[in-house]
Design a protein around this motif. Structure first.
Motif, PDB file in Angstrom:
ATOM      1  N   ASP A 193      -0.308  -7.952  -5.567  1.00 56.73           N
ATOM      2  CA  ASP A 193       0.665  -7.398  -6.524  1.00 56.73           C
ATOM      3  C   ASP A 193       1.469  -8.515  -7.175  1.00 56.73           C
ATOM      4  OD1 ASP A 193      -0.159  -4.925  -5.835  1.00 56.73           O
ATOM      5  OD2 ASP A 193       1.452  -4.554  -4.397  1.00 56.73           O
TER       6      ASP A 193
ATOM      7  N   TYR B 294      -8.727  -7.435  -2.240  1.00 60.65           N
ATOM      8  CA  TYR B 294      -7.605  -6.833  -2.984  1.00 60.65           C
ATOM      9  C   TYR B 294      -6.990  -7.895  -3.881  1.00 60.65           C
ATOM     10  CZ  TYR B 294      -7.708  -3.765   1.116  1.00 60.65           C
ATOM     11  OH  TYR B 294      -8.093  -2.940   2.119  1.00 60.65           O
TER      12      TYR B 294
ATOM     13  N   THR C 169      -4.816  -8.477   6.031  1.00 54.64           N
ATOM     14  CA  THR C 169      -4.547  -8.185   4.622  1.00 54.64           C
ATOM     15  C   THR C 169      -4.529  -9.475   3.814  1.00 54.64           C
ATOM     16  OG1 THR C 169      -3.193  -6.352   5.346  1.00 54.64           O
ATOM     17  CG2 THR C 169      -2.992  -6.999   3.049  1.00 54.64           C
TER      18      THR C 169
ATOM     19  N   PHE D 257       0.869  -1.176   0.000  1.00 55.53           N
ATOM     20  CA  PHE D 257       0.000   0.000   0.000  1.00 55.53           C
ATOM     21  C   PHE D 257       0.900   1.219   0.000  1.00 55.53           C
ATOM     22  CE2 PHE D 257      -2.714  -3.133   2.212  1.00 55.53           C
ATOM     23  CZ  PHE D 257      -3.762  -3.135   1.333  1.00 55.53           C
ATOM     24  N   GLY D 258       1.095   1.820  -1.152  1.00 53.96           N
ATOM     25  CA  GLY D 258       1.902   3.036  -1.232  1.00 53.96           C
ATOM     26  C   GLY D 258       3.268   2.890  -0.576  1.00 53.96           C
TER      27      GLY D 258
END
Lengths: 253, 314, 431
Positions: A57, A54, A45, A14-15
């Motif tokens: 990635d 989510y 998460t 996250f960022g």
């Protein structure tokens, strides 16, 4: 006995903050696996990635050999993987029975025209689903509150309701995020009993995130320990309790 | 006897608007889709039916008046065809609009839906070949020929709409919609597709609004784009909120109270000063009423009633 | 909660219908006349404009008890249409069913179509003082000359006036003309009228151009327009667009006499002068004489505004016509009034110019022909009157931007109008 669920090197940032950093896990069918770790280790998460909220990635998530990462939450649930939430989220302006009856899959009455026209089938299905739900609510001690609105339930009861709801989807794998948080001693016992019963009688598989060590140690095998989004250790209760690293980061060693 | 005729007129208008209120309940009350474009779907239904059922005579007159004469009046279909077309077309328009719109969050959806209704309004004003423009379509036949019988027809369709919307509430689809309303993430994690659920609620509501539009077109026997403006939308919102959002009985009550007594009943109050003062005051008071209700009793006169499982399963 | 709401309904019901019973105990029962206008909504300005005209007429009728129609005064019952058909229908129903009016003056073209079936059912007379669009020219569906009439003329009249002016009042005799109109319904209605009127008088239209409003440039359209050298251009747009058109027309150095409709007004002139110097507008206007000046003065006392408010003359004429019809019919029966209208409004009969004059003549047993403020109010077979038109020219010499240069009288353009209607009837039949 085979592997029902597998996550390989899952990562999610996250960022710039890596919430998951190459985390892997394998769940054997018909077991109760625990996932523990200090706050912020990335447990929730990981649930959100596995549950489809989510997309990761990197890495991959398999359920029954099929890749499920990137699917939507409802698609993942339909495959047989249901998860619950850490902070009990309830459908507050709906009654307990409606919450539970929302969950079953394959309800004919969920289609607009069927709900209007196939009256008999819908009614029959509702009766069948309620029989299951009734039994479950009785076991979980929620039967008396069946007509209550969810927003009026205590925190513990909400947690119970959430588990009931998840069970009513008829899953093969249940991922429970702190199922006993906020529950009383008695409630904790009935939740634990229900989990064990479902594993034995219905062959369900569980992944449980929990902070209550007595619950973990009695119920779960194996135990995965997570730290900063990575695997720290894996083993049975005995091994984890004696693992130096785990004691250091988590058990207050 | 004649006062009965007037009351019947009001009752017909109230009944038609009630159908729109019930549809709004499916959208906002059940599924939390704030539709501020009600007038648009009302217009789609009204125009669909008007274009199909307008008599050939209407087209001849358009040509007489020096206009090209469009689709309206070419077909002269019976009422039932118009009604079905209104329901289907409003649903189809809802589907097309819903694809981009329903991905939006509620507040954006509210804003976008106003825009959609405005777009439909401009189509009605400008697509002369289809809608004959801002003078609208007239000579639309009243199917029963008699407004007393027509009232019974409207009542019948209101009863059907009420039954349908009530049934939606308690069948599994209503649970899914309300689940979406309460918490989308949970409902999704229970295996329900959020987009599909929102879409089915959206289309169902739009179709019912289309049916209301058709009933209106055949009652007023003449429609023009100027009727399908945001004030129509807000009127429905006001009586739904006052009467009882999420409660179908409340919606009927709200329609009777606001549209029947407040809007029409106040015509009996003596005029004060200039003739436009009373109507203006009436509109202002309706606005104030809305504010008061939203602030002090957001659930309306009759709040949502939850069915007991025993009653449901019996 | 249930009880409470039932009680609330009952209380409101009683309160509302209690009022309905209040005003019935008069010694002389007044004649009830409905006035249905948009007092709120998009066309509220129409209601506000027409209302004082109707009020003035009632005031004059009721002034002298000796001259009351059938010896009873007139009472107006007003309802608001909100410029929407649902409230309009409810209002009209209330007028007919609850107030038991003998007829309705109103409403506007936005709602009149929904009221027509009600009037037909009631067997009553309805006179709209404001609905002007040609879409209502039509028998049955619109103004029909049986139970629906209007005291405002249709666009056919205005366009006939425009074409008549071009043929008769210009310093030259035009042989080539063109239309230059916007793509809106109003402008198309004007264009349709001009096209048919030109056919009637034999003025060839060499070019017909439609354009979208509010564009930054019309050079291409203007170039196309003047390719074939039309001497007269009939146009309608809006004030903002007019400003662009006339400036560019002036810069491009084209010739030609522009003739416009009621959109060629002061607002337009202010925006487009001095480029539009000499542009003519032909549109409805009361006559300039002692009678109308006195009327405007009386109106101003009621409206509190200067000059004639929009449609006030038309509403005034409508109410006067109702009163005369009632006297002629000898009762306030709806159907009798309806059947009497033509016999007080049009020839044969002595021309009368005021209500008092008219009622005295009627009581003397004469047939009358009321000549109104807005027009002669002689209805053709479709229930359409021909109102007075005025011609104005845009000029910087007048501070308002427009100067009145003449009047177009009904008898001057009657032939053109009849010709246009004949063309249209033929076209409708051919389809």
């Amino acid at each position: 006995m085979g592997v029902i669920f597998k996550a390989e090197e899952v990562s999610l940032a996250f960022g710039g903050i890596k919430a998951l950093d190459g985390f892997s896990i394998e769940l054997e069918e018909n077991t109760i696996t625990a996932l523990i770790g200090p706050n912020g280790a990335g447990k929730t998460t990981f649930f959100n990635v596995a549950g489809g909220i989510y997309p990761p990635d990197g890495g991959a998530v398999y359920f029954r050999g099929e890749r499920v990462d990137g699917l939507r939450p409802d698609q993942i649930c339909m495959k047989g993987l249901t998860r619950t939430f850490q902070i009990a989220r309830e459908l507050g302006e709906m009654s307990v029975w409606e919450n539970v009856m929302l969950a079953p899959k394959g309800q004919v009455g969920e289609r607009v025209f069927s709900s209007l026209l196939r009256w008999g089938t819908v009614k029959k299905q509702e009766k069948e689903n309620w029989e299951k739900a009734e039994e479950l609510l009785k076991e979980m001690g929620l039967y008396e509150e069946r007509n209550e609105l969810c927003k009026n339930l205590s925190a513990g009861k909400r947690k119970m309701l959430e588990i009931c709801r998840a069970i009513m989807t008829g899953p093969e794998l249940l991922m429970l995020d702190e199922p006993t948080a906020g529950a009383t001693v008695d409630e904790t016992k009935s939740i634990m009993g229900e989990i064990e019963r479902l594993r034995e009688e219905h062959g369900l598989t569980f992944l449980v995130v929990e902070h209550k060590m007595d619950v973990i140690m009695n119920l779960c095998n194996p135990i995965y320990v997570m730290y900063f989004g990575r695997n720290l250790a894996k083993g049975d209760a005995e091994a984890i309790q004696h693992n130096e690293q785990v004691r250091e980061v988590y058990l207050g060693g | 006897m004649e006062i009965l005729s007037w009351i019947l007129t009001i009752a017909t208008i109230v009944a038609i608007y009630s159908i729109m209120g019930l549809a709004l309940n499916v959208h906002f009350g059940y599924t939390n889709l704030p539709n501020f474009g009600i007038a648009g779907f009302f217009a789609v239904g009204a125009y669909a039916s008007a274009i199909l059922t307008a008599p050939h005579r209407f087209r001849e007159m358009e040509i007489f008046a020096g206009f090209p004469g469009g689709v309206a009046g070419r077909i002269e279909a019976p009422f039932i065809v118009g009604l079905l077309a209104a329901i289907v077309l409003a649903g189809v328009v809802g589907l097309i609009i819903g694809i981009p719109l329903l991905r939006l969050r509620e507040d954006y959806l509210a804003v976008a839906s106003i825009g959609i209704a405005q777009t439909i309004y401009y189509v009605a004003v400008n697509e002369l070949w289809l809608t004959t423009g801002s003078a609208g379509i007239r000579l639309i036949p009243m199917p029963t020929g008699n407004r007393y019988l027509y009232f019974l027809l409207v009542l019948l369709l209101l009863a059907i709409a009420y039954w349908v919307v009530n049934r939606f509430y308690s069948t599994p689809i209503g649970r899914v919609w309300r689940g979406v309303r309460e918490d989308e993430v949970i409902t999704a994690s229970l295996g329900k597709s959020i987009f599909r659920s929102r879409m089915s609620a959206w289309i169902a509501g739009c179709s019912i609004m289309g049916a209301a539009g058709c009933l209106w077109a055949h009652y007023s026997m003449a429609i023009q784009p100027g009727e399908f403006v945001p004030t129509t939308t807000f009127l429905v919102w006001i009586f739904v909120i006052v009467g009882g959002l999420r409660n179908n009985k409340g919606i009927l009550l709200g329609a009777i109270l606001i549209m029947g007594f407040f809007e029409q009943g106040t015509r009996f109050l003596p005029a004060i000063g200039a003739p436009y003062i009373m109507p203006a005051i009436r509109l202002i008071i309706i606005g104030v009423l809305l504010v008061v209700f939203v602030r002090f009793r957001p659930q309306g006169v009759l709040p949502e009633r939850h069915k007991k499982i025993e009653a449901h399963i019996r | 909660m249930k009880k409470l709401s039932i009680i609330a309904i009952l209380v409101i019901f009683c309160a509302v219908f209690g009022f309905a019973k209040v005003n019935t105990a008069n010694a002389v029962q007044p004649i009830r006349l409905g006035l249905l206008l948009p007092y709120t909504g998009a066309w509220a300005w129409v209601g506000a404009g027409a209302d004082p005209g109707a009020e003035l007429a009632v005031q004059e009728i009721n002034a002298d008890p000796a001259l009351w129609p059938i010896h009873r005064p007139i009472k107006l019952y007003k309802e608001d249409t909100e410029t929407k058909s649902a409230p309009a229908i409810a209002g009209a129903r209330k007028l007919y069913d609850v107030d038991k009016v003998c007829g309705i003056v109103g409403p506007t073209s936005a709602t009149v179509r929904s009221i027509i079936p009600l009037t037909k059912e009631a067997g009553a007379l309805e006179i709209s003082p404001t609905a002007g669009t040609t879409k209502l020219d039509v028998i049955g569906g619109g103004i029909n000359g049986e139970y629906i009439f209007r005291t405002v003329s249709s666009d056919v009249v205005m366009t006939a006036g425009m074409v008549w002016w071009a043929m008769n009042k210009l310093p030259f005799k035009p042989t080539k003309a063109a239309t230059f109109t916007a793509d809106t319904e109003g402008s198309r209605s004007i264009k349709g009228g001009v096209v048919d009127a030109c056919k009637v008088v034999g003025l060839p239209l060499v070019t017909q151009i439609e354009f979208a409003l509010n564009q930054p440039s019309y050079r291409a359209e203007l170039k196309e327009l003047f390719k074939k050298g039309p001497q007269v251009i009939f146009w309608e747009a809006n004030p903002a667009t007019d400003a662009t058109i006339f400036k560019q027309w002036y810069q491009m150095g084209y010739d030609g006499q522009w003739i416009g409709s009621d959109f060629a007004n002061r607002t337009s002139a202010k925006g487009s002068l001095p480029a539009s110097e000499g542009v003519i507008g032909v549109n409805p206007g009361v006559l300039v004489n002692e009678r109308t000046n006195a009327w405007v003065e009386r109106l101003n006392k009621i409206s509190g505004k200067k000059g004639a408010t929009p449609f006030s003359a038309n509403a005034y004429d409508a109410v006067i016509l109702f009163a005369l019809s009632i006297e002629k019919a000898g009762s306030d029966s709806r159907t009798a009034i309806r059947d009497a209208l033509r016999s007080v409004a049009q020839p044969p009969g002595v021309k009368v110019y005021t209500y008092a004059e008219g009622i005295k003549a009627l009581r003397a047993g004469k047939d009358i022909n009321y000549e109104g403020i807005a027009g002669t109010q002689d209805f053709n077979k479709y229930g359409d009157p021909i109102t007075y038109l005025k011609a104005e020219v845009m000029t910087t010499k007048d501070p308002s931007g427009m100067k009145r240069i003449g009047t177009v009288l009904p008898e001057q353009i009657k032939d053109i109008i009849d010709g246009v209607l004949a063309i249209r009837a033929k076209r409708a039949k051919a389809q």
